[in-house]
Design a protein around this motif. Structure first.
Motif, PDB file in Angstrom:
ATOM      1  N   PHE A   1     -21.726  21.351  26.297  1.00 54.07           N
ATOM      2  CA  PHE A   1     -22.991  21.346  25.973  1.00 54.07           C
ATOM      3  C   PHE A   1     -23.903  22.601  25.339  1.00 54.07           C
ATOM      4  O   PHE A   1     -24.082  22.898  23.806  1.00 54.07           O
ATOM      5  N   MET A   2     -23.150  24.151  25.752  1.00 48.82           N
ATOM      6  CA  MET A   2     -23.693  24.876  25.648  1.00 48.82           C
ATOM      7  C   MET A   2     -22.529  25.307  23.725  1.00 48.82           C
ATOM      8  O   MET A   2     -23.026  26.158  23.680  1.00 48.82           O
ATOM      9  N   ASN A   3     -21.204  25.110  24.231  1.00 49.79           N
ATOM     10  CA  ASN A   3     -20.466  25.952  22.879  1.00 49.79           C
ATOM     11  C   ASN A   3     -20.761  24.810  22.012  1.00 49.79           C
ATOM     12  O   ASN A   3     -20.879  26.060  20.794  1.00 49.79           O
ATOM     13  N   ILE A   4     -21.259  24.142  22.116  1.00 49.50           N
ATOM     14  CA  ILE A   4     -21.507  22.829  20.822  1.00 49.50           C
ATOM     15  C   ILE A   4     -22.571  23.158  20.457  1.00 49.50           C
ATOM     16  O   ILE A   4     -23.114  23.537  19.091  1.00 49.50           O
ATOM     17  N   LEU A   5     -23.481  24.114  21.232  1.00 45.32           N
ATOM     18  CA  LEU A   5     -24.712  24.698  20.785  1.00 45.32           C
ATOM     19  C   LEU A   5     -25.092  25.774  20.197  1.00 45.32           C
ATOM     20  O   LEU A   5     -25.804  26.281  19.457  1.00 45.32           O
ATOM     21  N   ARG A   6     -24.506  25.881  20.919  1.00 45.73           N
ATOM     22  CA  ARG A   6     -23.641  27.572  19.972  1.00 45.73           C
ATOM     23  C   ARG A   6     -22.738  27.831  18.894  1.00 45.73           C
ATOM     24  O   ARG A   6     -23.080  28.855  17.982  1.00 45.73           O
ATOM     25  N   GLY A   7     -22.105  26.476  18.784  1.00 46.83           N
ATOM     26  CA  GLY A   7     -21.594  26.639  17.700  1.00 46.83           C
ATOM     27  C   GLY A   7     -20.000  27.489  18.125  1.00 46.83           C
ATOM     28  O   GLY A   7     -19.156  28.025  17.297  1.00 46.83           O
ATOM     29  N   ASP A   8     -19.518  27.332  19.310  1.00 51.40           N
ATOM     30  CA  ASP A   8     -18.648  28.559  19.467  1.00 51.40           C
ATOM     31  C   ASP A   8     -16.998  27.210  20.093  1.00 51.40           C
ATOM     32  O   ASP A   8     -17.523  26.929  21.806  1.00 51.40           O
ATOM     33  N   LEU A   9     -16.787  26.644  19.175  1.00 47.89           N
ATOM     34  CA  LEU A   9     -15.441  26.105  19.375  1.00 47.89           C
ATOM     35  C   LEU A   9     -13.996  26.486  20.026  1.00 47.89           C
ATOM     36  O   LEU A   9     -13.572  26.146  20.642  1.00 47.89           O
TER      37      LEU A   9
ATOM     38  N   PRO B   1     -31.571  25.678  30.776  1.00 47.60           N
ATOM     39  CA  PRO B   1     -31.930  24.786  30.545  1.00 47.60           C
ATOM     40  C   PRO B   1     -31.231  23.691  29.997  1.00 47.60           C
ATOM     41  O   PRO B   1     -31.529  22.538  30.170  1.00 47.60           O
ATOM     42  N   ILE B   2     -30.358  23.884  29.618  1.00 46.34           N
ATOM     43  CA  ILE B   2     -29.313  22.852  29.991  1.00 46.34           C
ATOM     44  C   ILE B   2     -28.775  22.502  30.719  1.00 46.34           C
ATOM     45  O   ILE B   2     -28.492  20.786  31.430  1.00 46.34           O
TER      46      ILE B   2
ATOM     47  N   GLN C   1     -28.179  38.743  27.113  1.00 45.95           N
ATOM     48  CA  GLN C   1     -28.689  38.443  28.142  1.00 45.95           C
ATOM     49  C   GLN C   1     -27.573  38.820  28.745  1.00 45.95           C
ATOM     50  O   GLN C   1     -26.187  38.938  29.723  1.00 45.95           O
TER      51      GLN C   1
ATOM     52  N   ALA D   1     -30.204  32.550  31.480  1.00 45.72           N
ATOM     53  CA  ALA D   1     -29.435  32.070  31.199  1.00 45.72           C
ATOM     54  C   ALA D   1     -29.923  30.715  29.985  1.00 45.72           C
ATOM     55  O   ALA D   1     -30.378  29.904  30.242  1.00 45.72           O
ATOM     56  N   MET D   2     -28.907  31.231  28.670  1.00 49.24           N
ATOM     57  CA  MET D   2     -29.237  29.552  27.956  1.00 49.24           C
ATOM     58  C   MET D   2     -28.481  28.168  28.418  1.00 49.24           C
ATOM     59  O   MET D   2     -28.631  27.325  28.106  1.00 49.24           O
ATOM     60  N   ARG D   3     -27.544  28.926  29.646  1.00 52.39           N
ATOM     61  CA  ARG D   3     -26.847  27.334  30.648  1.00 52.39           C
ATOM     62  C   ARG D   3     -28.176  26.812  30.568  1.00 52.39           C
ATOM     63  O   ARG D   3     -28.914  25.524  31.366  1.00 52.39           O
TER      64      ARG D   3
END
Lengths: 312, 312
Positions: free
Chosen positions: A179-187, A242-243, A140, A238-240
């Motif tokens: 939230f975005m990092n949580i939702l893509r499992g990117d910690l 909707p968040i 994106q 952006a994925m962001r």
């Protein structure tokens, strides 16, 4: 009639719902600026002799940040303030923003350093997005732009000998990112804008960390800061997005939720953040969770590809 | 023509988007049930000789859970299965659900234990919500109902000598709860449905932890399980509702997000969960973060108030 919760004045201009304060113009501005000072202090964001590169896009948040920091730094003559602006080459959008950034920095007497994707990388964002190689990646626009803008800001800050980079991320932005990092499992990327000294990297700070977006907008309005009001044409992809919408509505329904979320994340995340700082990108030397950082990976791909002439 | 990704059969009935599997009826059922078995094993949810109280509301999720566990437990003759159903007294809604629960449990030959708020606490949920004392508390129906239902299930499970309580929370429910707790800064209740042995409490497990809601619905449909389709009249008031909608849409747009979020939470949360287990409610003896647990607090308030006759 509603009176100002702080001074009792009768010209209330803002209702801070989560604390149920009604504020007049002067008290809004004062509490707004004091909160920025408190945020800087609480997280040890700035030092008295810092050379601060403020990342200024030309939008309301970043111009408001430049304005507040300019005001605060007047009290610290040892500190230096610069504006850093990145021109990604987004058609019918960015030129105007750059103009706002430069004009406002000039007005405040702050030096401004403009760096463009074209000059730095040899291509515009628009150009990259239109090539089939890029499309094949399924990326994106915002991911590419975000990574490369970050790199460009680092570059400019280094040129200026900056000791710290200040970005205008608000409470809303920061909670969205968590939230975005949580939702893509990117910690791997958990801690945002908390001054962290690392070899080879200029630390980043976010003085609006405790300030809701809504109040930044209102501050910019009260301060009559001229800013670009149009939204980036790529933003809705952006994925962001909707968040952002969800959190905005949720916080409106349950005021204080953004603060509660920030507090939650600050409590649970620091423990995760250790391993990350160990590694350095083999190409640019910046901290990276992988051998080659995302920015250099993208750059290599794009520069090798059709955009800059033929596969090597 | 689409073929089943597992057996190559030509009657695909389900597209599992996040793994891009297309499945025929038999393969969907088999993978669905195997995942439940795997979930139970991975989190050590059940033991061979457990007395399992399955919390059954009469909705699709809980009846599907009863069905799967009944199927699985047939292989473990030492285990015992019970259905536990709570009648909260929600008008025009719960009676039908209780009927579905009882009939389906009977059909499977599983003993069912029905306990009602009226019988246990001396009042119906509806009744409580209509009193002015309750309204004064500013509580939402779902908060009260959730806390008291949990208490009722514990009570019933104890009566049955259950060693574990199984609830039908799906992947969606669990991720929602994590987000909800984050958004209200309530990190005392972080770990959900992972078997945790504590004095004075029957551990709870969630065998659908790794199963998306959508697949539970489809399983119930394929199994022709008759369930109550109407939604609780109070559901739309719940704080959970906007979170549920947001996550559903997000996962549809970015398949796999719910799994990524669960993984994130499992990675970051366990460290937080220690202090909680130390304390016990002074009234009921269940684990509680405060001296008196929320359930006993609510009960005392309601039972003392107008509902059960005059302030004491």
């Amino acid at each position: 009639m509603q009176l100002c919760s702080r001074c009792g004045g009768d010209r209330v201009v803002y209702h801070r719902v989560y604390s149920n304060e009604r504020l007049c113009r002067a008290c809004f501005i004062e509490t707004f600026e004091r909160r920025v000072v408190r945020t800087i202090g609480r997280y040890n964001m700035l030092r008295r002799d810092d050379r601060i590169a403020v990342a200024v896009s030309g939008g309301k948040d970043s111009l408001a940040l430049l304005h507040v920091l300019w005001k605060i730094e007047k009290r610290f003559p040892e500190a230096r303030l610069f504006a850093v602006t990145v021109d990604e080459g987004i058609e019918d959008y960015r030129e105007e923003a750059v103009r706002y950034a430069v004009e406002y920095a000039n007005k405040l007497g702050v030096d401004v350093y403009v760096v463009s994707f074209r000059q730095l990388y040899g291509f515009d964002l628009q150009e990259v997005m239109e090539t089939s190689e890029y499309r094949g990646l399924g990326l994106q626009a915002c991911s590419v732009c975000g990574v490369l803008r970050r790199k460009a800001i680092n570059y400019a800050a280094k040129q200026l000998g900056a000791t710290v980079i200040a970005t205008a991320h608000t409470l809303d932005d920061i909670v969205q990112t968590y939230f975005m990092n949580i939702l893509r499992g990117d910690l791997k990327r958990v801690e945002i804008g908390l001054r962290r000294e690392e070899d080879g990297a200029i630390p980043r700070v976010t003085p609006f960390r405790l300030t809701p977006e809504r109040e930044v907008v209102f501050y910019a309005y009260l301060m009559k800061i001229p800013f670009q009001a149009s939204v980036c044409p790529n933003a809705s992809q952006a994925m962001r997005d909707p968040i952002r919408k969800f959190l905005m509505e949720y916080d409106e329904k349950y005021p204080g939720s953004l603060y509660a979320a920030l507090k939650s994340f600050e409590k649970i995340l620091p423990a995760q953040d250790k391993e990350f700082t160990q590694r350095r990108c083999r190409v640019c030397g910046e901290p990276s969770s992988k051998e080659i950082c995302r920015g250099c990976e993208l750059l290599t791909f794009i520069q090798r590809g059709a955009v800059c002439g033929g596969m090597s």
